[in-house]
Design an enzyme around this catalytic site. Structure first.
Site, PDB file in Angstrom:
ATOM      1  N   HIS A   5       0.851  -1.192   0.000  1.00  0.00           N
ATOM      2  CA  HIS A   5       0.000   0.000   0.000  1.00  0.00           C
ATOM      3  C   HIS A   5       0.888   1.243   0.000  1.00  0.00           C
ATOM      4  O   HIS A   5       1.481   1.589  -1.013  1.00  0.00           O
ATOM      5  CB  HIS A   5      -0.930  -0.048   1.216  1.00  0.00           C
ATOM      6  N   HIS A  16      -2.163  -2.321 -10.735  1.00  0.00           N
ATOM      7  CA  HIS A  16      -2.948  -1.759  -9.639  1.00  0.00           C
ATOM      8  C   HIS A  16      -4.121  -2.683  -9.373  1.00  0.00           C
ATOM      9  O   HIS A  16      -4.643  -3.333 -10.277  1.00  0.00           O
ATOM     10  CB  HIS A  16      -3.448  -0.352 -10.001  1.00  0.00           C
ATOM     11  N   ASP A  61       2.821   5.272  -8.038  1.00  0.00           N
ATOM     12  CA  ASP A  61       4.010   5.061  -7.212  1.00  0.00           C
ATOM     13  C   ASP A  61       5.295   5.031  -8.029  1.00  0.00           C
ATOM     14  O   ASP A  61       6.374   5.328  -7.505  1.00  0.00           O
ATOM     15  CB  ASP A  61       3.883   3.750  -6.420  1.00  0.00           C
TER      16      ASP A  61
END
Length: 495
Positions: free
Chosen positions: A301, A340, A396
């Site tokens: 996460h 994802h 990310d």
């Protein structure tokens, strides 16, 4: 949602319902469909006598259960906050595309939108920003709290603990002390109490994060300044060392604000779900936010952008990318920053972050890992293995490079995720507190597959159960523990 009814198979025009035939009993049930969803409780009425030899633990007579490991297709709440279409790569806050907000809005304006449902007027925004910034100052006792951590404590551990610590300062915010309907009444007094905690949590989150940062740097803490923006204040508190008229770089300030905005909410992700699960017990919001922070800490996460940088460092240079790609295919290496849980195409936030990265690099210079990142990006996007699995770059992949270029240490990356996500957590928590019908504590069901009823066996009659997962692990002891275990002393035999 309505209850199911038993009936014969419907005929004629399409209906907003689902017809289910239970082949165990031959009964047919009609379940209402509302907003393309059905109630899981509808299946509880589908009972059946237990078959001969069937386990009583299946609880067949008590109704059918819905099994959904990892909540892959279970809706636990009705929400008006964030919409995601993973197949189309769409992210909207309260209906507004994330691309428009990132270009035209600010983090605090978007925070107002997420929490209260509409974009604020200039006066509403001034008031909200003033309250948030006014509540950013910490009690002097908090300095002792942060100094109690080791110099090398992970900043996310400090931040998680600090949010929980905040709850001890505000007894008026605790439903255990003020009554369990403190936040669920919906009247003026209840809403004022709720909003005060929202101001505090958003305002103090940057201060707590900055304090965690300065503990690691061995520096004194900085009182939040006046006259700076939310992210400007954050950068000031982290970096000010007594310089006169210190002002953070406006490009970095703006970049951080954009990153905060796009990280503010992402529907019912793991940490948001944790906040709601915890909040459903009607605990104080500080404890609920601390729980969310702990959930965000995990590498699946909030720790993902840190994992991206560590991955790029391990690759080293662009010429090593092909070998790394092959190792990923063989499952010898882990690919971070691609794919994802929700998005099956490109993460819409990744395009915003990529543009922001270009602006930051103009000021800081290009990160040494950028060429490696680009080589990995290009190789993965052209490789059938990744295309077939829909492993496109996510937010990310690029955000870690920006944070690194801005000079943040790797273990601070999750903190830079947690601070803005406080806004989304609070928006969902507030919505749940005010939902129609009140708050029901979240208590998922399980499918029990363990042993049936068995009788207790005296110790001398037991047969040892062996196996790696069935017995406690043996650990190596060293230092004082090893010496103590070898020593003799009174009543040693009882240990």
């Amino acid at each position: 949602m309505g209850r199911p009814t038993t009936s014969s198979l419907p005929e004629g025009a399409p209906q907003d319902s689902l017809t289910v035939r239970d082949n165990r009993t031959g009964k047919v049930y009609t379940i209402p469909i509302e907003d393309n969803a059905i109630s899981a409780m509808a299946f509880k009425s589908m009972t059946s006598p237990r078959k001969p030899g069937e386990r009583e633990e299946n609880e067949t007579e008590k109704g059918l259960r819905v099994q959904d490991k990892g909540f892959l297709n279970t809706a636990v709440i009705r929400s008006e906050i964030t919409y995601i279409d993973g197949e189309a790569g769409v992210l909207r806050y309260r209906g507004y595309p994330i691309e428009q907000l990132a270009l035209k809005s600010s983090h605090l304006e978007t925070a107002y939108l997420l929490i209260y449902g509409s974009l604020p007027t200039k006066e509403q925004h001034r008031f909200f920003e003033s309250e948030v910034m006014r509540h950013s100052v910490m009690h002097a006792d908090s300095e002792g709290f942060f100094r109690s951590f080791r110099y090398d404590a992970h900043p996310m551990s400090m931040l998680t603990s600090a949010f929980a610590m905040l709850g001890s300062y505000y007894s008026e915010a605790n439903p255990s002390l003020q009554g369990q309907r403190l936040y669920t009444k919906g009247d003026a007094a209840s809403l004022a109490t709720m909003d005060r905690q929202i101001y505090r949590l958003i305002g103090k989150s940057i201060t707590l994060a900055a304090m965690a940062y300065r503990v690691r740097q061995g520096r004194n803490f900085v009182t939040p300044p006046t006259g700076l923006s939310y992210t400007g204040s954050f950068l000031y508190q982290m970096d000010h060392l007594g310089e006169e008229n210190y002002t953070p770089n406006p490009v970095l300030e703006k970049a951080l604000d954009v990153l905060f905005l796009i990280h503010a909410d992402h529907e019912l992700n793991a940490s948001c779900t944790t906040v709601l699960q915890t909040g459903s017990s009607l605990v104080d919001p500080y404890s609920a936010i601390a729980a969310g922070c702990a959930s965000l800490y995990g590498p699946l996460h909030g720790g993902a952008n840190e994992a991206v940088i560590r991955m790029l460092i391990s690759i080293g240079s662009p010429e090593n990318v092909p070998a790394f790609i092959e190792a990923v295919k063989k499952r010898e290496k882990t690919l971070s920053g691609f794919g994802h849980r929700v998005y099956k195409t490109s993460d819409p936030r990744s395009f915003i972050v990529r543009k922001t990265a270009d602006e930051v690099f103009k000021v800081t210079g290009k990160d040494a890992l950028l060429e490696t990142a680009m080589a990995l990006h290009d190789a993965a996007m052209k490789d059938e293995y990744f295309i077939k699995r829909k492993l496109a770059p996510n937010v990310d992949f690029w955000s870690g490079l920006i944070y690194r270029a801005m000079g943040f240490p790797l273990d601070f990356f999750p903190v830079l995720f947690a601070v803005p996500r406080v806004v989304g957590w609070l928006a969902h928590w507030r919505q749940m507190m005010l939902q129609e019908g009140g708050v029901k504590i979240w208590r998922p069901r399980q499918v029990y597959v363990g042993s049936g009823k068995r009788d207790y066996v005296p110790a001398e009659e037991r047969v040892a159960v062996e196996g790696l997962r069935q017995t406690p692990s043996k650990v190596e002891h060293g230092g004082i523990t090893k010496r103590t275990m070898l020593a003799t002393f009174k009543e040693r035999s009882k240990l």
